[in-house]
Design a protein around this motif. Structure first.
Motif, PDB file in Angstrom:
ATOM      1  N   LEU A 179       0.847  -1.183   0.000  1.00  6.29           N
ATOM      2  CA  LEU A 179       0.000   0.000   0.000  1.00  6.29           C
ATOM      3  C   LEU A 179       0.887   1.239   0.000  1.00  6.29           C
ATOM      4  O   LEU A 179       1.961   1.246   0.598  1.00  6.29           O
ATOM      5  CB  LEU A 179      -0.924   0.021   1.210  1.00  6.29           C
ATOM      6  CG  LEU A 179      -2.017  -1.047   1.251  1.00  6.29           C
ATOM      7  CD1 LEU A 179      -2.773  -0.986   2.569  1.00  6.29           C
ATOM      8  CD2 LEU A 179      -2.987  -0.883   0.075  1.00  6.29           C
ATOM      9  N   ALA A 180       0.422   2.290  -0.658  1.00  9.59           N
ATOM     10  CA  ALA A 180       1.207   3.513  -0.781  1.00  9.59           C
ATOM     11  C   ALA A 180       0.530   4.672  -0.070  1.00  9.59           C
ATOM     12  O   ALA A 180      -0.679   4.670   0.170  1.00  9.59           O
ATOM     13  CB  ALA A 180       1.413   3.869  -2.254  1.00  9.59           C
ATOM     14  N   GLU A 181       1.341   5.652   0.278  1.00  8.82           N
ATOM     15  CA  GLU A 181       0.847   6.942   0.731  1.00  8.82           C
ATOM     16  C   GLU A 181       1.223   7.962  -0.338  1.00  8.82           C
ATOM     17  O   GLU A 181       2.325   7.900  -0.882  1.00  8.82           O
ATOM     18  CB  GLU A 181       1.455   7.329   2.080  1.00  8.82           C
ATOM     19  CG  GLU A 181       1.042   6.410   3.219  1.00  8.82           C
ATOM     20  CD  GLU A 181       1.717   6.769   4.524  1.00  8.82           C
ATOM     21  OE1 GLU A 181       2.663   7.590   4.499  1.00  8.82           O
ATOM     22  OE2 GLU A 181       1.313   6.241   5.572  1.00  8.82           O
ATOM     23  N   PHE A 182       0.327   8.898  -0.634  1.00  6.29           N
ATOM     24  CA  PHE A 182       0.582   9.810  -1.738  1.00  6.29           C
ATOM     25  C   PHE A 182      -0.128  11.131  -1.514  1.00  6.29           C
ATOM     26  O   PHE A 182      -1.038  11.242  -0.681  1.00  6.29           O
ATOM     27  CB  PHE A 182       0.136   9.196  -3.073  1.00  6.29           C
ATOM     28  CG  PHE A 182      -1.320   8.812  -3.102  1.00  6.29           C
ATOM     29  CD1 PHE A 182      -2.289   9.713  -3.517  1.00  6.29           C
ATOM     30  CD2 PHE A 182      -1.721   7.539  -2.704  1.00  6.29           C
ATOM     31  CE1 PHE A 182      -3.632   9.357  -3.531  1.00  6.29           C
ATOM     32  CE2 PHE A 182      -3.058   7.168  -2.710  1.00  6.29           C
ATOM     33  CZ  PHE A 182      -4.015   8.082  -3.129  1.00  6.29           C
ATOM     34  N   LYS A 183       0.292  12.118  -2.274  1.00  6.79           N
ATOM     35  CA  LYS A 183      -0.348  13.433  -2.262  1.00  6.79           C
ATOM     36  C   LYS A 183      -0.574  13.859  -3.702  1.00  6.79           C
ATOM     37  O   LYS A 183       0.351  13.819  -4.522  1.00  6.79           O
ATOM     38  CB  LYS A 183       0.518  14.457  -1.535  1.00  6.79           C
ATOM     39  CG  LYS A 183      -0.072  15.856  -1.494  1.00  6.79           C
ATOM     40  CD  LYS A 183       0.863  16.824  -0.794  1.00  6.79           C
ATOM     41  CE  LYS A 183       0.307  18.247  -0.788  1.00  6.79           C
ATOM     42  NZ  LYS A 183       1.248  19.196  -0.145  1.00  6.79           N
ATOM     43  N   LEU A 184      -1.814  14.261  -4.004  1.00 13.32           N
ATOM     44  CA  LEU A 184      -2.180  14.682  -5.356  1.00 13.32           C
ATOM     45  C   LEU A 184      -2.410  16.190  -5.397  1.00 13.32           C
ATOM     46  O   LEU A 184      -2.493  16.855  -4.362  1.00 13.32           O
ATOM     47  CB  LEU A 184      -3.455  13.972  -5.811  1.00 13.32           C
ATOM     48  CG  LEU A 184      -3.489  12.446  -5.768  1.00 13.32           C
ATOM     49  CD1 LEU A 184      -4.864  11.951  -6.189  1.00 13.32           C
ATOM     50  CD2 LEU A 184      -2.398  11.858  -6.645  1.00 13.32           C
ATOM     51  N   SER A 185      -2.535  16.712  -6.606  1.00 16.07           N
ATOM     52  CA  SER A 185      -3.002  18.085  -6.764  1.00 16.07           C
ATOM     53  C   SER A 185      -4.364  18.203  -6.090  1.00 16.07           C
ATOM     54  O   SER A 185      -5.142  17.238  -6.070  1.00 16.07           O
ATOM     55  CB  SER A 185      -3.137  18.442  -8.242  1.00 16.07           C
ATOM     56  OG  SER A 185      -1.901  18.320  -8.907  1.00 16.07           O
ATOM     57  N   PRO A 186      -4.678  19.356  -5.518  1.00 22.40           N
ATOM     58  CA  PRO A 186      -5.958  19.500  -4.809  1.00 22.40           C
ATOM     59  C   PRO A 186      -7.148  19.060  -5.646  1.00 22.40           C
ATOM     60  O   PRO A 186      -7.283  19.442  -6.803  1.00 22.40           O
ATOM     61  CB  PRO A 186      -6.008  21.007  -4.503  1.00 22.40           C
ATOM     62  CG  PRO A 186      -4.575  21.409  -4.418  1.00 22.40           C
ATOM     63  CD  PRO A 186      -3.879  20.591  -5.463  1.00 22.40           C
ATOM     64  N   HIS A 187      -7.962  18.202  -5.036  1.00 19.30           N
ATOM     65  CA  HIS A 187      -9.233  17.731  -5.599  1.00 19.30           C
ATOM     66  C   HIS A 187      -9.088  16.820  -6.810  1.00 19.30           C
ATOM     67  O   HIS A 187     -10.074  16.509  -7.480  1.00 19.30           O
ATOM     68  CB  HIS A 187     -10.155  18.914  -5.923  1.00 19.30           C
ATOM     69  CG  HIS A 187     -10.363  19.830  -4.766  1.00 19.30           C
ATOM     70  ND1 HIS A 187     -11.137  19.495  -3.678  1.00 19.30           N
ATOM     71  CD2 HIS A 187      -9.838  21.058  -4.493  1.00 19.30           C
ATOM     72  CE1 HIS A 187     -11.107  20.483  -2.801  1.00 19.30           C
ATOM     73  NE2 HIS A 187     -10.328  21.435  -3.268  1.00 19.30           N
ATOM     74  N   ALA A 188      -7.889  16.384  -7.092  1.00 17.11           N
ATOM     75  CA  ALA A 188      -7.694  15.379  -8.143  1.00 17.11           C
ATOM     76  C   ALA A 188      -7.967  13.988  -7.566  1.00 17.11           C
ATOM     77  O   ALA A 188      -7.977  13.782  -6.349  1.00 17.11           O
ATOM     78  CB  ALA A 188      -6.278  15.460  -8.694  1.00 17.11           C
ATOM     79  N   THR A 189      -8.191  13.021  -8.453  1.00 19.96           N
ATOM     80  CA  THR A 189      -8.416  11.634  -8.039  1.00 19.96           C
ATOM     81  C   THR A 189      -7.408  10.738  -8.759  1.00 19.96           C
ATOM     82  O   THR A 189      -6.800  11.134  -9.758  1.00 19.96           O
ATOM     83  CB  THR A 189      -9.849  11.186  -8.375  1.00 19.96           C
ATOM     84  OG1 THR A 189     -10.071  11.326  -9.786  1.00 19.96           O
ATOM     85  CG2 THR A 189     -10.872  12.018  -7.614  1.00 19.96           C
ATOM     86  N   ILE A 190      -7.269   9.503  -8.265  1.00 22.73           N
ATOM     87  CA  ILE A 190      -6.286   8.587  -8.833  1.00 22.73           C
ATOM     88  C   ILE A 190      -6.905   7.210  -9.005  1.00 22.73           C
ATOM     89  O   ILE A 190      -7.738   6.779  -8.195  1.00 22.73           O
ATOM     90  CB  ILE A 190      -5.033   8.515  -7.933  1.00 22.73           C
ATOM     91  CG1 ILE A 190      -3.899   7.754  -8.628  1.00 22.73           C
ATOM     92  CG2 ILE A 190      -5.363   7.921  -6.572  1.00 22.73           C
ATOM     93  CD1 ILE A 190      -2.565   7.890  -7.908  1.00 22.73           C
ATOM     94  N   SER A 191      -6.514   6.535 -10.082  1.00 25.05           N
ATOM     95  CA  SER A 191      -7.022   5.192 -10.364  1.00 25.05           C
ATOM     96  C   SER A 191      -5.911   4.340 -10.980  1.00 25.05           C
ATOM     97  O   SER A 191      -5.247   4.784 -11.926  1.00 25.05           O
ATOM     98  CB  SER A 191      -8.216   5.264 -11.319  1.00 25.05           C
ATOM     99  OG  SER A 191      -8.689   3.964 -11.615  1.00 25.05           O
ATOM    100  N   PRO A 192      -5.728   3.120 -10.461  1.00 26.46           N
ATOM    101  CA  PRO A 192      -6.317   2.615  -9.220  1.00 26.46           C
ATOM    102  C   PRO A 192      -5.779   3.381  -8.020  1.00 26.46           C
ATOM    103  O   PRO A 192      -4.728   4.009  -8.108  1.00 26.46           O
ATOM    104  CB  PRO A 192      -5.858   1.152  -9.197  1.00 26.46           C
ATOM    105  CG  PRO A 192      -4.571   1.146  -9.961  1.00 26.46           C
ATOM    106  CD  PRO A 192      -4.755   2.158 -11.050  1.00 26.46           C
ATOM    107  N   ASP A 193      -6.501   3.329  -6.915  1.00 26.44           N
ATOM    108  CA  ASP A 193      -6.091   4.032  -5.707  1.00 26.44           C
ATOM    109  C   ASP A 193      -5.040   3.194  -4.981  1.00 26.44           C
ATOM    110  O   ASP A 193      -5.374   2.168  -4.380  1.00 26.44           O
ATOM    111  CB  ASP A 193      -7.297   4.262  -4.803  1.00 26.44           C
ATOM    112  CG  ASP A 193      -6.960   5.110  -3.589  1.00 26.44           C
ATOM    113  OD1 ASP A 193      -5.767   5.221  -3.243  1.00 26.44           O
ATOM    114  OD2 ASP A 193      -7.890   5.643  -2.960  1.00 26.44           O
TER     115      ASP A 193
END
Length: 585
Positions: A179-193
């Protein structure tokens, strides 16, 4: 006759050159003289709220006479506070114009709420008139970046190359089902999580980030790799803060009584002058089970601690307040302190506020402990060869030409050669002036100062220096030194990292004290923000200032040699971990 000749010559020159017409003013660019328009949120008095997050700018392109200013959907953009029409009714406007370009009517405040369009006129450098309209539109963000990516199970921080959209996981471990920990641009989503779906990072993984607007996307490839290193030293711009923890509020450190940190590859131990020392994860700062040091006797027998290159934590007492000088050794996570050095013949010398170890006590090491007398400059030195302490009684070394107070630390550049150069950081004299904090580079063969990094004085802001560490990383030697403020006023509580490759080039930045104002041997500095300390007691919300002027620093290199971790802390303030690397990206 001579005067008549001069008058005639002047007349001829005026005739020849006085009839020339001036050159026309040619615009520097091919646009209409207007480059961009910016709008700012304002408060009820018309003052700009935030010149960074509350600023919205549009570039004016040639041929486009309808200027639409994109206003973020949320303010601040990282929050969940949706922008309302009311917030757009009085926006401060500014225009970036070329020289000799006029705009009318003057742009000061505009109502840019929905349906409102404003006309204005631009007269360019050629005196041509252009008509524009300006309006605003609330838009969702197009930002779709992975800003941070970590595998906490192995304390691996991914190296992100935004140009190639790749994330490198530098590891030789089995990274299956992580499992990973991550930070995205504000309000962006990621797939797969990757935070909820365990992925096999032994193989390349594709992660798609979708911006808040729902259409803008970026695909990142996560790779397990052993990349190339740059030719030497730290990769410029690689500094990354892994954690910053408040010593009292976050970690429960006792007020004032936590002056030493022992950093290993897995753990950081903070001394407490108690029967238990604080232990945190070396990469995340997460609080772990404390280290029981009651075998030392606790109290001033747990005065200070440091660590060697082999993961051994070394703990010392304060002599003579807690008897003669002793050092205990222990390995985490479950070890018990064992007596390592006992110097019973010393019944008078004050030792134990700081000590350093270069090397590994299970192989080769040099241990140094400054002696505090207030009048001279002596330190005790022990040597470990092939895992054997050569003597319980140390050599006493005198450094020529300098002196120090209680704020002093000494570290060697070699784990085997007692004649190698060493570094002394101290609050002491420069030409008889005791108001300076220095880092001295000392010739180990004759114990005289080669050169000094003189960087601050009390007049500037109350600096003390009392901690230094040394390491060779990717073929370049570095020193890490702190500058501590012992008062409730003034600036200070800074950290700097310097290249120690050449004593002839061992100089500091000028002027000293401003973050980012690196120069000379100094390659990285942190601690101030807007002229105020970022990591002192006030920044941490503590009520008690660092009256003893204590703090500590430590270097740790990753096992693969790709990462360098710099740890520093200021008593009653913060403990911080900064990661550097030498990856060729």
């Amino acid at each position: 006759m001579k005067n008549k000749f001069n008058i005639c010559m002047i007349g001829v020159m005026l005739f020849l050159f006085g009839c020339q017409t001036p050159d026309d003013l040619i615009p520097s660019t091919a646009n209409n003289g207007i480059n961009s328009i910016s709008a700012f949120f304002t408060d009820e008095n018309g003052n700009i709220l935030d010149e960074n997050q509350g600023k919205f700018t549009v570039t004016v392109t040639e041929g486009n006479y309808d200027i639409v200013i994109p206003v973020s959907y949320y303010y601040p953009q990282s929050s969940d506070n949706q922008v309302t029409e009311q917030m757009l009714t009085k926006m401060r406007i500014s225009a970036n114009l070329d020289d000799n370009v006029n705009i009318s009517p003057s742009l000061l405040y505009l109502d840019l709420s929905s349906g409102k369009t404003h006309k204005f006129t631009v007269v360019d450098q050629m005196k041509k008139v252009h008509e524009y309209t300006i309006r605003a539109e609330i838009v969702k963000s197009k930002a779709c970046a992975i800003e941070e990516f970590n595998l906490p199970g192995f304390s691996i921080s991914g190296i992100i190359n935004e140009t190639t959209k790749t994330i490198s996981l530098v590891s030789a471990e089995d990274l299956s089902s992580q499992l990973a920990e991550f930070k995205l641009s504000p309000h962006a989503t990621i797939s797969p999580d990757p935070g909820t779906t365990a992925l096999n990072y032994n193989e390349d993984q594709k992660l798609t980030v979708t911006a808040h607007d729902g259409t803008t996307k970026a695909v990142y490839t996560v790779k397990k790799s052993m990349p190339d290193k740059i030719a030497s030293g730290i990769r410029p711009g690689s500094a990354k803060i892994l954690f910053a923890k408040k010593l009292i509020a976050d970690l429960g450190a006792p007020v004032g009584n936590h002056g030493g940190l022992a950093a290993t590859r897995d753990y950081v131990v903070i001394s407490t002058r108690d029967n238990q020392s604080i232990v945190i994860n070396a990469k995340t700062g997460v609080l772990l089970s404390p280290l029981n040091v009651s075998a030392t006797g606790g109290g001033l027998n747990n005065m200070y601690n440091t660590a060697d290159d082999g993961g051994n934590v070394l703990i010392c007492n304060l002599a003579q307040n807690a008897g003669t000088f002793k050092i205990w050794k222990v390995k985490l996570p479950s070890g018990t302190p064992e007596l390592f050095i006992d110097w019973p013949s010393n019944t008078t010398l004050a030792v134990g506020r700081k000590f350093s170890v270069q090397g590994n006590i299970e192989s080769n090491a040099i241990i140094t402990a400054p002696i505090v007398s207030g009048t001279d400059s002596k330190f005790a030195r022990w040597k470990v060869t092939d895992g054997v302490l050569q003597s319980q009684t140390p050599d006493i070394v005198t450094v020529s030409g300098i002196s120090w107070t209680t704020n002093v630390d000494i570290v060697y550049s070699s784990a085997t050669n007692v004649n190698s150069d060493y570094f002394v950081t101290r609050h002491g004299n420069v030409d008889g002036d005791l108001q300076y904090s220095l880092l001295n580079w000392v010739n180990g063969a004759n114990n005289t100062v080669r050169t000094s990094l003189t960087t601050a004085n009390d007049q500037w802001g109350g600096f003390l220096t009392n901690a230094v560490d040394y390491i060779i990383f990717n073929n370049i030697p570095y020193v890490l030194v702190n500058y501590v403020n012992a008062w409730s006023w003034g600036q200070g509580d800074q950290i700097l990292l310097a290249n120690a490759g050449s004593f002839s080039e061992f100089t500091g930045p000028s002027p000293f004290g401003n973050n980012g104002n690196i120069g000379g041997a100094v390659v990285w500095m942190d601690g101030l923000s807007g002229g105020y300390s970022k990591y002192n007691f006030a920044a941490a919300g503590a009520s008690t200032h660092n009256g003893n002027g204590t703090g500590d620093v430590a270097f740790v290199e990753s096992a693969d040699g790709f990462f360098l971790y710099a740890y520093f802390m200021f008593t009653n303030g913060y403990i911080v971990c900064v990661q550097f690397d030498c990856v060729d990206i």
